[in-house]
Scaffold this motif. Structure first.
Motif: not given
Ligand SMILES: NC(=O)c1ccc[n+]([C@@H]2O[C@H](COP(=O)([O-])OP(=O)(O)OC[C@H]3O[C@@H](n4cnc5c(N)ncnc54)[C@H](OP(=O)(O)O)[C@@H]3O)[C@@H](O)[C@H]2O)c1
Length: 322
Positions: A166, A168-169, A186-188, A221, A244-246, A271
């Motif tokens: 992401g 932000v990430a 982490t990432s998928r 996020t 956030g909560a994508t 923000m």
């Protein structure tokens, strides 16, 4: 003037609601300033706006875009701070219940000109390009506040950044690394894990993987999909900072027992302030860190940029220039 705007929203086919055409140039009210934009960047927020999220019909037509940088009427190079507070609000504008983000209530920055309250202008350091400066006001400012204001993360600590792909990430990884923090991500997706390490992560793990040790803070996020893992990854007394909560706002297991027993802290973050935006710009100068830019297009070709963001095929920011 040329602008990317919306006159009707479309929840199912957001790109069909995008228009790139002429709009009237804005008048400048007392206490406000005009900025002739040199560059503006895209956020997922712009796609949500095309869908009508946070943008009811009575506010249309609306020029999109939270993030921009350009010249004010005195020729100063400025970054546009995107959080617009109520004129009577004093103090931290992110706490103003009546605040809005540029393009929610006031016309946005994907245009030749934008107007904002004078106090929303932040000097652009000469060492940042227009394109780099235009990436800062939303994703990068959010990451800065999560790490340093809300999270109070210190050099030498270890943090976990969930969902490394992401906007932000990626900012969290680069800023954390520059501040001397050990960043795990982490990432998928294997490709995104590799890029997270290239961006400065010490190590990258599959989403949900058991970590070698517990961390001091987690930057969230993603939301529901990673929440349980975030709570379980923290040391006693550690903090989850969430902006956030994508993947959804209702995790299957909120891990409440673990939160109280290990005295964990859950810190919301949204923000950032004008002062934080100024410090972020300076931090980039002194650290040498720069936002990763995926694509630069002239505003006339805004549709291509929106399509790229919507496809998910971006690493870093999509920037439009004038
Ligand atoms: N509060 C604020 O001021 C503020 C400001 C900016 C953004 N936000 C919010 O912060 C969130 C992040 O925004 P963004 O634009 O940086 O990124 P984004 O494109 O919304 O995605 C963030 C990451 O979430 C992960 N993800 C998505 N669905 C997932 C799932 N089902 N399971 C696991 N991981 C999943 C993906 O990570 P991988 O593919 O790498 O696994 C993706 O890279 C958004 O919800 C946005 O609205 C808030």
């Amino acid at each position: 003037m040329l602008a990317a705007f919306v006159t009707r929203t479309d929840a199912d086919d957001p790109l069909s609601a995008l228009q790139v055409a002429e709009r009237p140039a804005p008048d400048v009210p007392e206490g406000w300033a005009r900025v002739r934009l040199k560059a503006a960047s895209l956020n997922h927020h712009d796609l949500w706006s095309l869908r009508g999220v946070g943008l009811p019909d009575e506010r249309l037509p609306m020029i999109l875009g939270c993030d921009g940088a350009g010249l004010d009427d005195d020729g100063n190079e400025v970054i546009v701070h995107a959080v617009i507070s109520d004129p009577d609000w004093k103090g931290d504008e992110t706490l103003d219940p009546r605040r809005s983000l540029l393009s929610e209530l006031h016309q946005g920055a994907l245009a030749d000109e934008v107007i904002v309250p004078k106090s929303n202008l932040v000097p652009k350091p000469a060492g940042l390009s227009w394109e780099e400066a235009a990436c800062l006001p939303t994703a990068w400012l959010t990451a800065y506040r999560m790490l340093f204001t809300q999270g109070q993360v210190l050099p030498g600590q270890t943090i976990l950044v969930q969902g490394a792909g992401g906007g932000v990430a990626t900012a969290l990884i680069a800023l954390g690394r520059a501040a001397g923090v050990r960043v795990w991500a982490t990432s998928r997706d294997e490709g995104k894990r590799t890029r997270a390490v290239q961006l400065g992560a010490d190590r990258a793990f599959e989403s949900g993987a058991r970590l070698p040790e517990r961390v001091d803070a987690v930057m969230e996020t993603v939301g529901a999909a990673t929440w349980s893992h975030s709570v379980k990854s923290l040391k006693s007394g550690g903090a989850i900072v969430i902006c956030g909560a994508t993947s959804g706002a209702a995790p299957k297991n909120a891990e409440l027992n673990r939160i109280f027993f290990l005295q964990l802290r859950v810190l919301g973050s949204t923000m950032g302030t004008r002062e934080e935006l100024g410090r972020l710009a300076n931090f980039l100068l002194t650290s040498g860190v720069r936002p990763r830019i995926d694509t630069v297009l002239p505003l006339e070709r805004a549709r291509e940029g929106f399509e790229k963001l919507a496809s998910g095929d971006v690493v870093g920011k999509v920037v439009f220039t004038r």
